[in-house]
Scaffold this active site. Structure first.
Site, PDB file in Angstrom:
ATOM      1  CE  LYS A  80      43.593 -92.305  89.355  1.00  0.00           C
ATOM      2  NZ  LYS A  80      42.518 -91.385  88.971  1.00  0.00           N
ATOM      3  CE  LYS A 104      50.569 -88.876  80.918  1.00  0.00           C
ATOM      4  NZ  LYS A 104      49.586 -87.783  81.066  1.00  0.00           N
ATOM      5  CE  LYS A 116      42.241 -87.587  79.718  1.00  0.00           C
ATOM      6  NZ  LYS A 116      43.428 -87.287  80.530  1.00  0.00           N
ATOM      7  CB  THR A 201      49.767 -81.875  86.733  1.00  0.00           C
ATOM      8  OG1 THR A 201      48.911 -82.926  87.145  1.00  0.00           O
ATOM      9  CG2 THR A 201      50.168 -82.096  85.297  1.00  0.00           C
TER      10      THR A 201
HETATM   11  P1  NAD Z   1      42.573 -76.084  82.746  1.00  0.00           P
HETATM   12  O1  NAD Z   1      41.225 -76.188  82.180  1.00  0.00           O
HETATM   13  O2  NAD Z   1      42.763 -75.802  84.201  1.00  0.00           O
HETATM   14  O3  NAD Z   1      43.413 -74.953  81.960  1.00  0.00           O
HETATM   15  C1  NAD Z   1      43.516 -74.899  80.570  1.00  0.00           C
HETATM   16  C2  NAD Z   1      44.150 -73.558  80.196  1.00  0.00           C
HETATM   17  O4  NAD Z   1      44.329 -73.518  78.794  1.00  0.00           O
HETATM   18  C3  NAD Z   1      43.274 -72.354  80.548  1.00  0.00           C
HETATM   19  O5  NAD Z   1      44.108 -71.281  80.946  1.00  0.00           O
HETATM   20  C4  NAD Z   1      42.605 -72.014  79.219  1.00  0.00           C
HETATM   21  O6  NAD Z   1      42.184 -70.654  79.119  1.00  0.00           O
HETATM   22  C5  NAD Z   1      43.728 -72.316  78.284  1.00  0.00           C
HETATM   23  N1  NAD Z   1      43.319 -72.543  76.894  1.00  0.00           N
HETATM   24  C6  NAD Z   1      42.193 -73.166  76.446  1.00  0.00           C
HETATM   25  N2  NAD Z   1      42.166 -73.126  75.103  1.00  0.00           N
HETATM   26  C7  NAD Z   1      43.286 -72.490  74.717  1.00  0.00           C
HETATM   27  C8  NAD Z   1      43.851 -72.143  73.464  1.00  0.00           C
HETATM   28  N3  NAD Z   1      43.219 -72.464  72.316  1.00  0.00           N
HETATM   29  N4  NAD Z   1      45.039 -71.489  73.444  1.00  0.00           N
HETATM   30  C9  NAD Z   1      45.671 -71.160  74.594  1.00  0.00           C
HETATM   31  N5  NAD Z   1      45.200 -71.467  75.809  1.00  0.00           N
HETATM   32  C10 NAD Z   1      44.035 -72.121  75.860  1.00  0.00           C
HETATM   33  O7  NAD Z   1      43.318 -77.434  82.325  1.00  0.00           O
HETATM   34  P2  NAD Z   1      44.598 -78.086  83.001  1.00  0.00           P
HETATM   35  O8  NAD Z   1      44.153 -79.024  84.050  1.00  0.00           O
HETATM   36  O9  NAD Z   1      45.606 -77.038  83.306  1.00  0.00           O
HETATM   37  O10 NAD Z   1      45.124 -78.996  81.798  1.00  0.00           O
HETATM   38  C11 NAD Z   1      45.886 -78.464  80.734  1.00  0.00           C
HETATM   39  C12 NAD Z   1      46.458 -79.614  79.934  1.00  0.00           C
HETATM   40  O11 NAD Z   1      47.232 -80.444  80.788  1.00  0.00           O
HETATM   41  C13 NAD Z   1      45.453 -80.548  79.275  1.00  0.00           C
HETATM   42  O12 NAD Z   1      45.990 -81.038  78.074  1.00  0.00           O
HETATM   43  C14 NAD Z   1      45.345 -81.707  80.241  1.00  0.00           C
HETATM   44  O13 NAD Z   1      44.941 -82.906  79.621  1.00  0.00           O
HETATM   45  C15 NAD Z   1      46.782 -81.785  80.694  1.00  0.00           C
HETATM   46  N6  NAD Z   1      46.949 -82.464  81.972  1.00  0.00           N
HETATM   47  C16 NAD Z   1      46.359 -81.975  83.085  1.00  0.00           C
HETATM   48  C17 NAD Z   1      46.542 -82.641  84.290  1.00  0.00           C
HETATM   49  C18 NAD Z   1      45.985 -82.121  85.572  1.00  0.00           C
HETATM   50  O14 NAD Z   1      46.272 -82.714  86.623  1.00  0.00           O
HETATM   51  N7  NAD Z   1      45.252 -81.035  85.573  1.00  0.00           N
HETATM   52  C19 NAD Z   1      47.303 -83.813  84.330  1.00  0.00           C
HETATM   53  C20 NAD Z   1      47.898 -84.275  83.159  1.00  0.00           C
HETATM   54  C21 NAD Z   1      47.707 -83.583  81.986  1.00  0.00           C
END
Ligand code: NAD
Length: 459
Positions: A80, A104, A116, A201
């Site tokens: 997953k 996790k 992944k 999240t």
């Molecule tokens: P997303 O694409 O919705 O948002 C990412 C955000 O980061 C955006 O605001 C983007 O503009 C910003 N960003 C991109 N590059 C950047 C930089 N260099 N500096 C600053 N900001 C930057 O993604 P998300 O779903 O919010 O995920 C964010 C993180 O959380 C990732 O590492 C992802 O793996 C992790 N994560 C997400 C989930 C989930 O359910 N969405 C679950 C676990 C972990």
């Protein structure tokens, strides 16, 4: 596999080797051998799948796009993990993230293994129709290894419910007449998704912070007063004090978390800065988060980045450069963008004492050690950002039963599960002097090792 995760896995197994009360059946030579086997198993992925998707672009040109699905370990259940669309996607990164998913799920007692996926594109450079084709091709190319009881993807950076809806639909067409609702999670609610998944999240990340600084503290003050763990001192110092917070990344995770903080009645906190791929916005009196959420909803997810746009959003904020968020003098820094944001070359400029990993692996191994050496409290990704996979599990269950829960029920069950994990982990965190990350890894690895042993995989 990326060195950081391998290092932590090896360190965990090394420390568990000396704890004879763990797997007491294994002693002496047999114990050493079994722990060597565990290191070999957990520091390598089961399968590496790589393809070059053949995609016809709108202009008639055919391109090849690298795409990956990594299956790290399935001891506890089907693989997953999310699928990421980002130009920096590469094999090592996706293997590392798959390993993190294994750990996790083990930590939070979610009956899944770790996987992944990734596609090396900047989705902003592709039309909607092209993105649809990429999603369909991804499922076609990897179709044999995916499925509700094999490997269940979910959204990640650059993907969301739209992509999961498309992918599930392709899976359903290929596997006609077979169960398909559980093949992808993070789908839209109208298409078999779970209420609360989108927010899960961000809400979970904020809850870990709230629990650490408020709920757990209230019930365990005496333990904290006598503990030498840096968290105890920090929690007691910040108790009931107004907290300033900065949130890097304003996407799915960051924007929900900032909204939770904005409305929170338990902690006296204010979000003074947020950032995204273009800009940092700062206001020492606190930012109007709901107005920013509304602005991003109608501007392709981007924060306002010029004075004109800030005015149009109806907020008051200073405009700083993208990296500035990391170096602000705030109590809590939440990293909710991408990996490797705090590294050896910028760690000395970090001023926050509490750092929360909403993103996966936003702090490199070397930087982590330096921050811990300075007494920072780091709430690690493995603990903080599991909300998405926990509610994905609820979505998978709901799809099997075709019985759906209310949003309140989903969030309640999510927070209960995260609370159970924190209650399991904190006593050893407070008692052993290990970092919270190492403590969480130890718990996850104990769970995995026990199951590997019971399943006869160490012979
Ligand atoms: P997303 O694409 O919705 O948002 C990412 C955000 O980061 C955006 O605001 C983007 O503009 C910003 N960003 C991109 N590059 C950047 C930089 N260099 N500096 C600053 N900001 C930057 O993604 P998300 O779903 O919010 O995920 C964010 C993180 O959380 C990732 O590492 C992802 O793996 C992790 N994560 C997400 C989930 C989930 O359910 N969405 C679950 C676990 C972990």
């Amino acid at each position: 596999m990326a060195k950081q995760t391998t290092d932590i896995i090896e360190r965990s197994l090394q420390s568990l080797l000396g704890e004879n009360s763990f797997l007491p059946e294994l002693q002496d030579e047999a114990r050493t051998k079994a722990f060597r086997s565990l290191t070999a198993i957990l520091s390598t992925p089961n399968h590496i799948h790589k393809s070059y998707l053949r995609i016809a672009r709108e202009n008639g040109e055919v391109v090849r796009i690298p795409a990956f699905r990594m299956q790290h370990n399935d001891t506890l259940g089907p693989y997953k993990g999310g699928i990421r669309f980002h130009e920096s996607v590469n094999e090592e990164e996706i293997i590392n993230l798959a390993a993190l998913m294994t750990l996790k799920n083990a930590l939070h007692e979610v009956p899944f293994g770790g996987g992944k996926g990734g596609v090396a594109i900047n989705p902003r450079e592709y039309s909607t129709r092209e993105l649809y084709r990429i999603c369909a091709k991804y499922v076609q190319y990897f179709t044999d290894i995916l499925g509700p009881d094999k490997d269940i993807p979910a959204p990640d950076v650059g993907t969301g419910s739209r992509e999961m809806d498309w992918m599930m639909s392709e899976y359903k067409s290929i596997h006609y007449g077979k169960p398909y609702l559980g093949s992808f999670t993070g789908k839209s609610v109208l298409n078999g998704g779970s209420l609360g998944r989108k927010e899960a999240t961000g809400k979970g990340v904020y809850y870990t912070l709230r629990y650490l600084l408020h709920d757990y503290l209230i019930e365990n003050q005496q333990i904290l007063i006598s503990s030498e763990c840096p968290y105890a001192a920090t929690a007691l110092t910040y108790w009931n004090r107004p907290l300033t917070m900065a949130v890097q990344g304003f996407g799915n995770v960051g924007s929900v978390l900032a909204t939770e903080a904005y409305h929170c009645e338990y902690i006296n906190n204010k979000v003074v800065a947020v950032s995204d791929r273009n800009v940092t916005l700062y206001n020492s009196a606190g930012l109007n988060i709901p107005a920013l959420v509304q602005y991003t909803a109608t501007n392709l997810g981007d924060l306002p980045s010029t004075l004109e746009q800030v005015n149009a959003a109806g907020i008051q904020a200073e405009i700083l450069d993208r990296e500035a968020i990391l170096y602000l003098d705030v109590d809590v820094l939440v990293l909710a963008a991408l990996e490797d944001q705090i590294r050896l070359d910028n760690v000395d400029q970090i001023r926050s004492r509490i750092i929360v990993e909403g993103a996966n692996a936003p702090i490199t191994g070397e930087a982590d050690e330096i921050l811990l050496g300075k007494g920072a409290v780091i709430i690690p990704d493995i603990l903080a950002n599991a909300g998405g996979v926990i509610v994905s599990y609820f979505e998978w269950l709901q799809g099997r039963e075709t019985q759906y829960y209310s949003e309140d029920e989903v969030i309640k069950q999510l927070l209960n599960k995260m609370k159970a994990t924190m209650n399991a982990v904190y006593p050893s965190y407070l008692g052993t002097g290990r970092s919270l990350r190492q403590t969480c890894y130890n718990h996850a690895i104990m769970k995995l090792s026990t199951n590997l042993y019971i399943q006869g995989k160490l012979f």
